[in-house]
Structures are given as structure tokens and as C-alpha cells.
Design an enzyme around this catalytic site. Structure first.
Site, short mmCIF file in Angstrom:
data_model
loop_
_atom_site.label_atom_id
_atom_site.label_comp_id
_atom_site.label_asym_id
_atom_site.label_seq_id
_atom_site.Cartn_x
_atom_site.Cartn_y
_atom_site.Cartn_z
N SER A 65 0.82 -1.20 0.00
CA SER A 65 0.00 0.00 0.00
C SER A 65 0.86 1.26 0.00
O SER A 65 1.97 1.27 0.54
CB SER A 65 -0.88 -0.01 1.26
N TYR A 91 -1.96 -0.44 10.20
CA TYR A 91 -2.20 -0.96 8.85
C TYR A 91 -0.94 -0.84 7.99
O TYR A 91 -0.50 -1.80 7.36
CB TYR A 91 -3.36 -0.18 8.21
N1 LIG Z 1 -8.46 -0.10 -2.31
C1 LIG Z 1 -7.37 0.63 -2.07
O1 LIG Z 1 -7.38 1.86 -2.25
C2 LIG Z 1 -6.11 -0.02 -1.60
C3 LIG Z 1 -4.97 0.78 -1.48
C4 LIG Z 1 -3.79 0.20 -1.03
C5 LIG Z 1 -3.75 -1.15 -0.75
N2 LIG Z 1 -4.87 -1.90 -0.86
C6 LIG Z 1 -4.77 -3.32 -0.53
O2 LIG Z 1 -5.27 -4.07 -1.61
C7 LIG Z 1 -5.89 -5.26 -1.14
C8 LIG Z 1 -7.31 -5.33 -1.65
O3 LIG Z 1 -8.00 -4.17 -1.19
P1 LIG Z 1 -9.52 -3.90 -1.49
O4 LIG Z 1 -9.66 -2.45 -1.69
O5 LIG Z 1 -10.01 -4.84 -2.52
O6 LIG Z 1 -10.13 -4.26 -0.07
P2 LIG Z 1 -11.42 -5.12 0.29
O7 LIG Z 1 -11.63 -4.96 1.75
O8 LIG Z 1 -12.53 -4.77 -0.61
O9 LIG Z 1 -10.95 -6.59 -0.06
C9 LIG Z 1 -10.30 -7.43 0.83
C10 LIG Z 1 -11.11 -8.70 0.94
O10 LIG Z 1 -10.39 -9.59 1.77
C11 LIG Z 1 -11.31 -10.26 2.61
N3 LIG Z 1 -10.56 -10.67 3.79
C12 LIG Z 1 -10.12 -9.90 4.83
N4 LIG Z 1 -9.48 -10.66 5.72
C13 LIG Z 1 -9.50 -11.93 5.23
C14 LIG Z 1 -9.00 -13.16 5.69
N5 LIG Z 1 -8.36 -13.26 6.87
N6 LIG Z 1 -9.20 -14.27 4.94
C15 LIG Z 1 -9.86 -14.19 3.77
N7 LIG Z 1 -10.37 -13.05 3.29
C16 LIG Z 1 -10.19 -11.94 4.01
C17 LIG Z 1 -12.39 -9.27 2.88
O11 LIG Z 1 -13.62 -9.90 3.20
C18 LIG Z 1 -12.47 -8.49 1.58
O12 LIG Z 1 -13.48 -9.02 0.74
C19 LIG Z 1 -5.78 -5.22 0.37
O13 LIG Z 1 -4.64 -5.93 0.75
C20 LIG Z 1 -5.59 -3.75 0.67
O14 LIG Z 1 -4.90 -3.57 1.89
C21 LIG Z 1 -6.04 -1.37 -1.28
#
Ligand SMILES: NC(=O)c1ccc[n+]([C@@H]2O[C@H](COP(=O)([O-])OP(=O)(O)OC[C@H]3O[C@@H](n4cnc5c(N)ncnc54)[C@H](O)[C@@H]3O)[C@@H](O)[C@H]2O)c1
Length: 351
Positions: free
Chosen positions: A147, A172
Site C-alpha cells: 500500500s 495498517y
Molecule cells: N483499495 C485501495 O485503495 C487499496 C490501497 C492500497 C492497498 N490496498 C490493498 O489491496 C488489497 C485489496 O484491497 P480492497 O480495496 O479490494 O479491499 P477489500 O476490503 O474490498 O478486499 C479485501 C477482501 O479480503 C477479505 N478478507 C479480509 N481478511 C481476510 C481473511 N483473513 N481471509 C480471507 N479473506 C479476508 C475481505 O472480506 C475483503 O473481501 C488489500 O490488501 C488492501 O490492503 C487497497
């Protein structure tokens, strides 16, 4: 790239990636098989996660397991039953502010969960295995989400992967930086090629309701006041979901070469490389919501001081992505926001 595991498959990015792989010509021609896992937690609307999944499970080459990556036995079982070529770890407890009130969720999903994925990749090819498939050589590329938050209060912009990122301002961010270190250790010890992707504020259709742009939209539609921190003096490198998906697919196909230390390991930023001020962002959103007939309300704003764990500006240096893949995000904010608004209208207001 044939058998792929996507963790967090019901999440915003995981779903968008799986859908593109399943529906694009390339994915169909290569007959890609995808296994998705997600624990379907209620950090935000479970109905939205279910709607995303509905779009995936109709594909015969997608299989879904509901469960947590922090469940080591389950992860081992999924790896034992499949011969993954590529693993994309997107499951995580996301959100910066939530990590102040719910730190446990971050340790469990982001650290224990990621460790289980690393271990499973490590053991995916075991030469002592009595019955290994003839040509299967184990997971040959682990791609995982990091991230932009690892940059903390970095003052130098744009943020470059060469910058020292030892000053996380949230748990985080600390878990994401830890993921990079853990991946390095596994790439070094067991030669598992790994690529970490530092995503910058991802937005778009089917996006995350906990994110500021989504909350602003909900409030503008209801005529409620939106809260704007640091009195509006903030910048974000908003990155459209299609660019993130394109970036992940591009990177997935090419495992990193060994670095100078002989370790097949790489980190990239994926960001728009064009930060916009929050005030401009809100004006653009307001205009588009009006043009799309979603809201006729003038935005009511409450300007507040900076929040704990927040950062002033994010700005991705994507030179390495361009150098290694000839790729960079390119969707203009106005186009991405319009797509988001049109989806929002269909999903929440019309059906
Ligand atoms: N969306 C953004 O702007 C952004 C920015 C930087 C990093 N990220 C990273 O990208 C990745 C995806 O982000 P996103 O925006 O799709 O988030 P999101 O919350 O929509 O997706 C994450 C998914 O993981 C599932 N999850 C959480 N813990 C879990 C576990 N222990 N076992 C199985 N499933 C689990 C959740 O139910 C969720 O559906 C994450 O790692 C997030 O930290 C996202």
C-alpha cells in the site's frame, strides 16, 4: 499462468481482477482456472461482497471457498488440492482509521494470514513429495498487495520504491511494510519469486463503501454534510480500478528476475502519478453526480483538522513500472468518477 489463487476474491480489487481474467479474451483463450477465497467479513457491506461474487461464480472456471487465510489448515488444504502457478494475495484488513480501533483484525489477516500464504507457497513444491505431478514446479509467482500507506509522512514526492519507509503512521501501514519484509525473506530463503504492489487510493464501480469518495457520494446523495480533514488541504493519487487490474495482470505474467543479491523480489508502485486536491476531487464528484442525475444537492462541507494516522499527500512514482512493463495508469479522474457514478446509480438507486 493457468491455475491462479486470488485471496480476497469478494473484495473490490480481488473481484475486479478475477472478473477481468475470467471475461477477457486472453483469460478465456488460456482457459485460466481461478480459485477465490474470502472470509466475507462485515467490515463493510456483506451484500456488496455477495453481489461481486454472484458475478464470479457464474463462470465455470471459478471456484470459491469461504474462509480465512489465517486458518492455516484451510490454506494448506486449498494448496494441496490445487497446483497454483500464480498466487495473488489481496485478502487483508484494509483501512487506516479502523486500525486504531480494531488492531487485532490487522494482525490476524495481514500478518498471520500472509504468513500462511507464504508457507503454503513454500511447500507447494516439495521434492520429497511421494507423488508430485510430473511437470508441476510449484507456485512460480506470488503477487501481493502492499500500500501507498507504507510511505507514512514521507515528505519527498513523488514516492519512490527506493525511499526509506521505516516510519509507518498506522498499524495498517506497519502490516503492509511487514508483508514486504516477510516476502523478501521467503524469496531469499526459498527462491519464491514475489512482487509486492503498492496501490494508491483505488476507486471505481463496485468499490469500497468505507473509502472517503464512496462516503462522500452517500452523503451528497442524502443531502448530508461531508467531513473534510486538514481543512481540505490534502492530495491523493486516485487510481482507477481498471488501471490497477491491468497493472496486476501485467505484473502477474512476469515473475521478477533475481536482484543483485540473487533474490527474485520486486516492489512496484501502482498509482495514477497525478495527485489531485481533495477540494478539486469533491467539486468534480459533485458535478458528475449532478450531470448523471444522481444528486441535485449542493455539497455541504464541514472542514476539520487533520486526523490521526492520516497523511497529507500521496503521489506515486511509476518510472519502474514503465521501465519494466511499459505500463502506467492512465484513466483520467473525470472518466473514472463518471463510471463510478453510473454504477452507483444502477446499483443503489435504480434496482
Ligand atoms: N483499495 C485501495 O485503495 C487499496 C490501497 C492500497 C492497498 N490496498 C490493498 O489491496 C488489497 C485489496 O484491497 P480492497 O480495496 O479490494 O479491499 P477489500 O476490503 O474490498 O478486499 C479485501 C477482501 O479480503 C477479505 N478478507 C479480509 N481478511 C481476510 C481473511 N483473513 N481471509 C480471507 N479473506 C479476508 C475481505 O472480506 C475483503 O473481501 C488489500 O490488501 C488492501 O490492503 C487497497
Amino acid at each position: 499462468m493457468k491455475n491462479i489463487l486470488i485471496t480476497g476474491a469478494a473484495g473490490f480489487i480481488g473481484y475486479s481482477l478475477a472478473r477481468e481474467l475470467l471475461e477477457s479474451n486472453e483469460g478465456v483463450e488460456e482457459n485460466i482456472q481461478i480459485v477465490g477465497i474470502d472470509n466475507m467479513n462485515d467490515y463493510y457491506s456483506v451484500d456488496l461482497k455477495k453481489s461481486r461474487l454472484e458475478n464470479l461464480v457464474k463462470h465455470r472456471n471459478f471456484r470459491f471457498t469461504k474462509g480465512s487465510i489465517s486458518d492455516k489448515e484451510l490454506v494448506q488444504k486449498i494448496f494441496a488440492e490445487n497446483q497454483f502457478d500464480v498466487v495473488v494475495n489481496l485478502a487483508a484488513q484494509a483501512g487506516v482509521r479502523y486500525s486504531i480501533t480494531n488492531p487485532d483484525a490487522y494482525i490476524e489477516s495481514n500478518l498471520v494470514g500472509f504468513y500462511n500464504i507464504l508457507e503454503a507457497c513454500r511447500h507447494s513444491y516439495d521434492e520429497s513429495d511421494a507423488n508430485p505431478s510430473a511437470d508441476y514446479k510449484g507456485v512460480h509467482h506470488l503477487v501481493y498487495a502492499s500500500s501507498s500507506s507504507v510511505y507514512g509522512t514521507n515528505e519527498k514526492v513523488p514516492y519512490s520504491t527506493g525511499d526509506i519507509v521505516d516510519n509507518p503512521v498506522s498499524l495498517y501501514a506497519a502490516t503492509k511494510k511487514s508483508n514486504e519484509l516477510m516476502a523478501y525473506a521467503y524469496s531469499n530463503l526459498y527462491r519464491i519469486p514475489s512482487t509486492g504492489l503498492r496501490f494508491f487510493t483505488v476507486y471505481g464501480p463496485m468499490g469500497r463503501p468505507d473509502m472517503a469518495y464512496f462516503k462522500f457520494t452517500n452523503k451528497i446523495v442524502k443531502g448530508e454534510t461531508i467531513q473534510i480533514y486538514n481543512y481540505g488541504d490534502m492530495y491523493r493519487d486516485f487510481t482507477y480500478i481498471d488501471d490497477i487490474v491491468k497493472g496486476i495482470i501485467t505484473v502477474m505474467k512476469k515473475a521478477p528476475a533475481k536482484n543483485d543479491n540473487g533474490v527474485p523480489y520486486k516492489i512496484y508502485n501502482i498509482g495514477n502519478n497525478k495527485p489531485v486536491s481533495i477540494m478539486y476531487f469533491i467539486e468534480t464528484l459533485e458535478k458528475i453526480l449532478m450531470e448523471e442525475g444522481i444528486s441535485m444537492n449542493q455539497v455541504k462541507k464541514e472542514l476539520l483538522p487533520m486526523q490521526q494516522a492520516d497523511v497529507y499527500k500521496t503521489f506515486a512514482d511509476v518510472d519502474e513500472l514503465i521501465r519494466d512493463f511499459n505500463f502506467k495508469p492512465e484513466t483520467p479522474l473525470e472518466v473514472g468518477l463518471r463510471n463510478f457514478a453510473q454504477w452507483y446509480k444502477l446499483y443503489y438507486l435504480i434496482r
